[in-house]
Design a protein around this motif. Structure first.
Motif, mmCIF file in Angstrom:
data_model
loop_
_atom_site.group_PDB
_atom_site.id
_atom_site.type_symbol
_atom_site.label_atom_id
_atom_site.label_comp_id
_atom_site.label_asym_id
_atom_site.label_seq_id
_atom_site.Cartn_x
_atom_site.Cartn_y
_atom_site.Cartn_z
ATOM 1 N N GLU A 36 0.524 -1.262 -0.340
ATOM 2 C CA GLU A 36 -0.040 -0.202 0.012
ATOM 3 C C GLU A 36 1.178 1.225 0.160
ATOM 4 N N LEU A 37 1.650 1.003 0.311
ATOM 5 C CA LEU A 37 2.777 2.042 0.797
ATOM 6 C C LEU A 37 4.109 1.914 0.734
ATOM 7 N N ASP A 38 5.094 2.350 -0.545
ATOM 8 C CA ASP A 38 7.148 2.226 -0.092
ATOM 9 C C ASP A 38 6.794 3.066 0.248
ATOM 10 N N VAL A 39 7.330 3.177 1.714
ATOM 11 C CA VAL A 39 8.133 4.007 1.654
ATOM 12 C C VAL A 39 9.137 5.078 1.462
ATOM 13 N N ALA A 40 9.944 4.738 0.932
ATOM 14 C CA ALA A 40 11.561 5.654 -0.212
ATOM 15 C C ALA A 40 10.700 5.973 -1.416
ATOM 16 N N GLU A 41 9.120 6.024 -1.887
ATOM 17 C CA GLU A 41 8.476 7.093 -2.791
ATOM 18 C C GLU A 41 8.191 7.781 -2.921
ATOM 19 N N SER A 42 9.016 9.472 -2.438
ATOM 20 C CA SER A 42 9.013 10.912 -2.083
ATOM 21 C C SER A 42 7.102 10.871 -2.370
ATOM 22 N N ALA A 43 6.721 10.832 -3.324
ATOM 23 C CA ALA A 43 5.431 11.787 -3.794
ATOM 24 C C ALA A 43 4.379 10.883 -3.209
ATOM 25 N N ALA A 44 4.821 9.332 -3.102
ATOM 26 C CA ALA A 44 3.258 8.863 -2.122
ATOM 27 C C ALA A 44 3.023 9.395 -0.833
ATOM 28 N N ASN A 82 16.445 1.257 4.068
ATOM 29 C CA ASN A 82 16.520 1.725 5.844
ATOM 30 C C ASN A 82 17.712 2.626 5.694
ATOM 31 N N ALA A 83 17.499 3.009 4.644
ATOM 32 C CA ALA A 83 18.241 5.280 4.528
ATOM 33 C C ALA A 83 17.429 5.823 3.914
ATOM 34 N N GLN A 84 17.477 5.683 3.107
ATOM 35 C CA GLN A 84 16.040 6.358 2.089
ATOM 36 C C GLN A 84 15.197 6.847 2.324
ATOM 37 N N ALA A 85 14.838 5.230 2.650
ATOM 38 C CA ALA A 85 12.870 5.321 3.604
ATOM 39 C C ALA A 85 12.434 6.958 4.467
ATOM 40 N N PRO A 86 13.399 5.865 5.399
ATOM 41 C CA PRO A 86 13.433 7.634 6.465
ATOM 42 C C PRO A 86 13.859 8.833 6.220
ATOM 43 N N ALA A 87 14.416 8.878 5.453
ATOM 44 C CA ALA A 87 14.848 10.339 5.076
ATOM 45 C C ALA A 87 13.260 10.892 3.944
ATOM 46 N N VAL A 88 13.020 10.555 3.626
ATOM 47 C CA VAL A 88 11.551 10.610 3.003
ATOM 48 C C VAL A 88 10.689 10.798 3.651
ATOM 49 N N LEU A 89 10.203 9.786 4.169
ATOM 50 C CA LEU A 89 9.686 10.422 5.829
ATOM 51 C C LEU A 89 9.731 10.980 6.436
#
Ligand SMILES: NC(=O)c1ccc[n+]([C@@H]2O[C@H](COP(=O)([O-])OP(=O)(O)OC[C@H]3O[C@@H](n4cnc5c(N)ncnc54)[C@H](OP(=O)(O)O)[C@@H]3O)[C@@H](O)[C@H]2O)c1
Length: 303
Positions: A36-44, A82-89
């Motif tokens: 439902e949500l890829d946390v590394a996807e900034s727009a989503a 592990n790194a990009q996704a939390p940065a986006v979030l």
């Protein structure tokens, strides 16, 4: 105005435990699986967090790429999860005024200490998993002062984990499909942690308005051998032999820390009471989170 909780990675061990806890308490929860949500996807992520809610929003990032050996083979995927996704979030939470609670790991430490690791101890990850998780912590810390990062260790809950694989191995031996004793390492020491207890610990830290870095794990210390033996005894496989082996006897995967014991006194001072890991194992095996039913336990105890 009630708080809205957003839980990412809700299909995982911690994510599912958190959703069960919060929903059980009547909280408003938006549970999002990987699909439902890829946390590394900034727009989503930005679009999700820009949706107005009636009260404050707390986002718990329970999503991660947790396959330690695969991280060594797939460093890009590990870095993304592990790194990009939390940065986006973290950036999206700052923009939306939401509070972020992020999860990290004992693997940020080198694993060669002789006393429990405190939050202030120097890090020094020795695996791609640990390096990417540390980069995730740093991204969260750099994005806003209003962060909470919770490091934990040796998690078991609903889904793939060490206890579930030991029980599956035990069952193959009980049925005679595999011969020989189980072999489990007895020279790595850490703090096993039940996902449901961790979820309660996180809930408590949020309640008291904790900010910064905290260690949360069940009480006591164990080797993997101790954890295997206790789980097998509790699940009715008392007679099954478990051979103690050393880390160097295993096929080389990612290096595993010999010492992973987290000092959790800071969280205790904030009111987080974590039971002993042996009690937590018993609670897990008696719950719907574990792969065995109580009828099965009774049957094999009577064999
Ligand atoms: N498990 C442990 O022993 C342990 C120890 C110390 C710290 N931790 C930390 O504790 C946290 C929770 O771990 P856990 O044991 O609950 O992990 P888990 O059971 O492996 O669950 C992680 C979940 O995150 C999902 N996910 C992976 N990449 C994603 C992405 N880019 N976007 C959205 N979802 C994604 C996974 O989906 P897929 O399965 O579809 O990939 C999975 O459902 C993590 O931060 C982990 O690093 C875990």
């Amino acid at each position: 105005m009630g708080t809205t909780w957003v839980v990412t990675g809700c299909g995982g061990q911690l994510g599912s435990a958190l959703v069960a806890l919060l929903e059980g308490e009547g909280e408003s929860v938006q549970a999002l699986s990987h699909a439902e949500l890829d946390v590394a996807e900034s727009a989503a992520v930005r679009s999700l967090l820009s949706t107005p809610a009636p009260g404050p929003k707390i986002v718990v990032n329970a999503a991660a790429f947790t396959h330690v050996d695969r991280c060594e083979r797939e460093p890009e995927a590990a870095g993304r999860g592990n790194a990009q996704a939390p940065a986006v979030l973290a950036a999206a939470c700052r923009e939306a005024g939401a509070r972020l609670v992020h999860l990290s790991t004992d693997y940020v430490f080198p694993g060669d200490a002789d006393r429990p690791y405190r939050e202030t101890d120097p890090t020094g990850p020795r695996t791609v998993y640990g390096q990417t998780k540390l980069a995730g912590e740093e991204a969260v810390r750099n994005a806003s002062e209003d962060f909470l990062v919770v490091r934990t260790s040796w998690v078991f809950g609903r889904g793939r984990n060490f206890i579930a694989s030991i029980l599956a191995q035990a069952e193959l031996r009980r049925r005679g499909e595999v011969q020989g004793p189980l072999r489990v390492v007895s020279d790595q020491r850490g703090r096993p942690t039940y996902a449901a207890d961790l979820a309660r610990g996180i809930r408590r830290l949020v309640e008291v308005g904790a900010r910064g870095l905290y260690h949360v794990a069940n009480a006591g210390e164990a080797t993997w051998w101790d954890l295997a033996r206790a789980s097998l005894d509790e699940a009715g496989y008392r007679g099954l032999e478990v051979e103690r082996i050393r880390t160097r006897d295993l096929e080389a995967g990612a290096p595993r820390p010999a010492w992973s014991v987290l000092d959790c006194s800071k969280a205790e001072e904030a009111g987080v009471r974590m039971r002993h890991w042996r009690e937590a194992v018993a609670a897990y095996l008696g719950s719907g989170d574990s792969p065995i039913s109580s009828a099965h336990q009774k049957r094999i105890s009577n064999d």
